[in-house]
Design an enzyme around this catalytic site. Structure first.
Site, PDB file in Angstrom:
ATOM      1  N   GLY A  21       0.840  -1.201   0.000  1.00 21.47           N
ATOM      2  CA  GLY A  21       0.000   0.000   0.000  1.00 21.47           C
ATOM      3  C   GLY A  21       0.870   1.244   0.000  1.00 21.47           C
ATOM      4  O   GLY A  21       1.837   1.331   0.746  1.00 21.47           O
ATOM      5  N   THR A 147       5.126   2.157   5.683  1.00 22.17           N
ATOM      6  CA  THR A 147       3.763   1.664   5.838  1.00 22.17           C
ATOM      7  C   THR A 147       2.979   2.584   6.752  1.00 22.17           C
ATOM      8  O   THR A 147       3.471   2.976   7.814  1.00 22.17           O
ATOM      9  CB  THR A 147       3.654   0.226   6.385  1.00 22.17           C
ATOM     10  OG1 THR A 147       2.264  -0.063   6.601  1.00 22.17           O
ATOM     11  CG2 THR A 147       4.391  -0.022   7.683  1.00 22.17           C
ATOM     12  N   ASP A 149       0.590   1.698   8.377  1.00 17.47           N
ATOM     13  CA  ASP A 149       0.145   0.900   9.535  1.00 17.47           C
ATOM     14  C   ASP A 149       1.091   1.011  10.733  1.00 17.47           C
ATOM     15  O   ASP A 149       0.724   0.649  11.842  1.00 17.47           O
ATOM     16  CB  ASP A 149       0.016  -0.576   9.140  1.00 17.47           C
ATOM     17  CG  ASP A 149      -1.125  -0.812   8.167  1.00 17.47           C
ATOM     18  OD1 ASP A 149      -1.864   0.145   7.884  1.00 17.47           O
ATOM     19  OD2 ASP A 149      -1.273  -1.947   7.690  1.00 17.47           O
ATOM     20  N   TYR A 302      -8.658   5.424   1.202  1.00 16.36           N
ATOM     21  CA  TYR A 302      -7.427   5.905   0.557  1.00 16.36           C
ATOM     22  C   TYR A 302      -7.177   7.397   0.799  1.00 16.36           C
ATOM     23  O   TYR A 302      -6.057   7.870   0.615  1.00 16.36           O
ATOM     24  CB  TYR A 302      -7.482   5.644  -0.957  1.00 16.36           C
ATOM     25  CG  TYR A 302      -7.168   4.205  -1.346  1.00 16.36           C
ATOM     26  CD1 TYR A 302      -6.867   3.242  -0.387  1.00 16.36           C
ATOM     27  CD2 TYR A 302      -7.152   3.822  -2.683  1.00 16.36           C
ATOM     28  CE1 TYR A 302      -6.580   1.935  -0.741  1.00 16.36           C
ATOM     29  CE2 TYR A 302      -6.860   2.509  -3.046  1.00 16.36           C
ATOM     30  CZ  TYR A 302      -6.580   1.572  -2.071  1.00 16.36           C
ATOM     31  OH  TYR A 302      -6.280   0.278  -2.425  1.00 16.36           O
TER      32      TYR A 302
HETATM   33  O1  F6P Z   1      -0.580  -0.930   3.402  1.00 15.03           O
HETATM   34  C1  F6P Z   1      -1.392  -0.980   4.506  1.00 15.03           C
HETATM   35  C2  F6P Z   1      -2.818  -0.678   4.186  1.00 15.03           C
HETATM   36  O2  F6P Z   1      -2.950   0.685   3.906  1.00 15.03           O
HETATM   37  C3  F6P Z   1      -3.759  -1.153   5.290  1.00 15.03           C
HETATM   38  O3  F6P Z   1      -3.935  -0.350   6.371  1.00 15.03           O
HETATM   39  C4  F6P Z   1      -5.023  -1.437   4.520  1.00 15.03           C
HETATM   40  O4  F6P Z   1      -5.817  -2.376   5.197  1.00 15.03           O
HETATM   41  C5  F6P Z   1      -4.466  -1.999   3.278  1.00 15.03           C
HETATM   42  O5  F6P Z   1      -3.236  -1.379   3.042  1.00 15.03           O
HETATM   43  C6  F6P Z   1      -5.314  -1.822   2.045  1.00 15.03           C
HETATM   44  O6  F6P Z   1      -4.690  -2.517   1.025  1.00 15.03           O
HETATM   45  P1  F6P Z   1      -5.127  -2.492  -0.486  1.00 15.03           P
HETATM   46  O7  F6P Z   1      -4.931  -1.084  -0.981  1.00 15.03           O
HETATM   47  O8  F6P Z   1      -4.204  -3.457  -1.185  1.00 15.03           O
HETATM   48  O9  F6P Z   1      -6.558  -2.932  -0.520  1.00 15.03           O
END
Ligand code: F6P
Length: 425
Positions: A21, A147, A149, A302
């Site tokens: 992400g 990240t 997170d 997002y």
């Molecule tokens: O990279 C972490 C994150 O932003 C998480 O918090 C979220 O759950 C996930 O990515 C969403 O992932 P994707 O964009 O692949 O659906």
């Protein structure tokens, strides 16, 4: 495993790729990488869409970009070269992929590979750092942290987190002023759902919006705690009766006592992670059904991880610094390491960057320590505030165009001519 140092080499090209992400500051890391490598006379290729671009020999020649375009990456959100979620199997399970990567590295004289991502990406970087010896090609591999997170092990914090933390704290503060204005005749409960999968760092950051029993957020729901419906509803009711309204911040990763996510979207990514999203409407429906209060909920999704307009200065600086350090480590001959952020002081906040072994980071998840969550489970402690507060400090201003929008850069992303037959990962 301790970092492996090999003899330093000066010839060759460096490959950089973004993974997982994206964040509002991952491109600042890219700028750090490219500027540091250029200063050392090393050419940087970028893999289009992360490791997939390396497998497909879909490489971008960053030397075609102007210095000002690279500088503009420092304030441009998203992943300028594309990112992916793609799990490399072990060498024993998919030797062909590793052989292909080495073939691509050899064809383009790639001697250093920098993989910019979270814990799954650190696993990919670690695997790649070890195949060189087995497959007879000298490649040094550095994981570069990123990240929202904030769940990477070893590093004090993760580039990307400070900015999402700031966005979350600001949004909690602003939306709460809105709810408070009309609570007597309209909405009584506002629920904000934030990212963070298995770790409650982003939810915790909402706690910076206010301090004291009556200040928003009144309730934070962490994935670290099992959701207790009765206790939650009692707290909402008591808050509305006392304050007049209630702001709740819920992590997308909130689970019930049986360990099931309250809201799972039904899809899984390449690493087997469930796609999350939708806790807020579940909680809102509960509040309406059991307490009858009017509610609003928001799922910034997002918006939170791309909100460069609300980025933290500290975060943007750290994102840039890990990129530069990664180049230094690679060119110094290190392998299988990650530049991590080490906090040397809370007040004044001071930090430095050090190399840490990827083996201690790959596939681990750093959750919120118990000491950061208040005893009732619904808020953050003073220790959490001490940790979080410096990370959202400072603004990282943006140039705006005459159209009133930020001036983000769009790179040329010129493709490097392929030299090998096509390969389908
Ligand atoms: O990279 C972490 C994150 O932003 C998480 O918090 C979220 O759950 C996930 O990515 C969403 O992932 P994707 O964009 O692949 O659906």
């Amino acid at each position: 495993m301790s970092p492996v140092r090999r003899s330093s080499a000066t010839a060759g090209n460096l490959l950089y790729a973004q993974s997982g992400g994206v964040t509002s500051v991952i491109n600042a890391t890219a700028a750090g990488v490219i500027e540091a490598a250029r200063a050392r006379g090393v050419k940087v290729y970028a893999a289009r869409n992360g490791i997939l671009g390396a497998l497909r020999e879909d490489l971008i020649d960053t030397s075609k970009e102007t210095a000002s375009a690279i500088t503009a990456l420092r304030h441009t959100p998203g992943g300028a070269f594309g990112s992916c979620r793609y799990k490399l199997k072990s060498l024993a399970d998919n030797r062909a992929e590793y052989e292909r990567l080495i073939e691509v590295f050899r064809a383009h004289d790639i001697r250093w590979f920098l993989y910019n991502g979270g814990n799954d990406s650190a696993d990919t970087a670690l695997k790649l750092s070890q195949i060189g010896k087995t497959l007879g090609y000298d490649i040094r591999c550095i994981g570069v942290p990123k990240t929202v997170d904030n769940d990477l092990a070893v590093t004090d914090c993760c580039p990307g987190f400070g900015s999402v933390a700031k966005y979350t704290a600001i949004s909690t503060l602003e939306a709460s002023l809105d709810v408070a204005s009309m609570a007597e005749t309209s909405t009584k409960v506002f629920i904000l759902e934030v990212m963070g999968r298995h770790a409650g760092w982003i939810a915790a950051a909402a706690g910076l919006a206010g301090e004291g029993a009556d200040a928003a957020p009144h309730i934070i729901l962490f994935p670290e705690n099992a959701f207790d419906e009765a206790a939650f509803l009692a707290r909402v009711k008591a808050t509305v009766e006392r304050v007049g309204w209630c702001t709740v911040v819920a992590s997308e990763g909130v689970r019930n006592a049986a360990g099931q996510f309250l809201a799972e979207a039904g899809t899984r990514d390449a690493f087997g992670h469930a796609q999350l999203g939708g806790v807020a409407p579940v909680l809102a429906a509960l509040v309406k059904e059991k307490l009858g209060y009017k509610y609003h909920w928001a799922l910034p999704d997002y918006l939170q991880r791309s909100a460069r307009h609300a980025a933290s200065k500290v975060d943007a600086e750290q994102a840039f610094a890990v990129g530069r350090a990664a180049v230094d480590y690679a060119l110094a001959g290190m392998n299988a390491v990650m530049p991590v952020i080490v906090r040397t002081s809370d007040a004044p906040y001071r930090w430095k960057i050090e190399p840490a072994p990827l083996a201690k980071i790959a596939n681990r998840e750093k959750k919120m320590p118990r000491s950061f969550i208040s005893r009732d489970g619904f808020g953050i402690t003073a220790a959490a505030r001490r940790y979080l507060a410096p990370l959202i400090r400072g603004e990282a201003p943006l140039p705006y165009g005459r159209n009133g929008l930020p001036s983000y850069v769009q790179l040329k992303n010129a493709a490097v001519t392929a030299r090998l037959p096509a390969f389908k990962p």
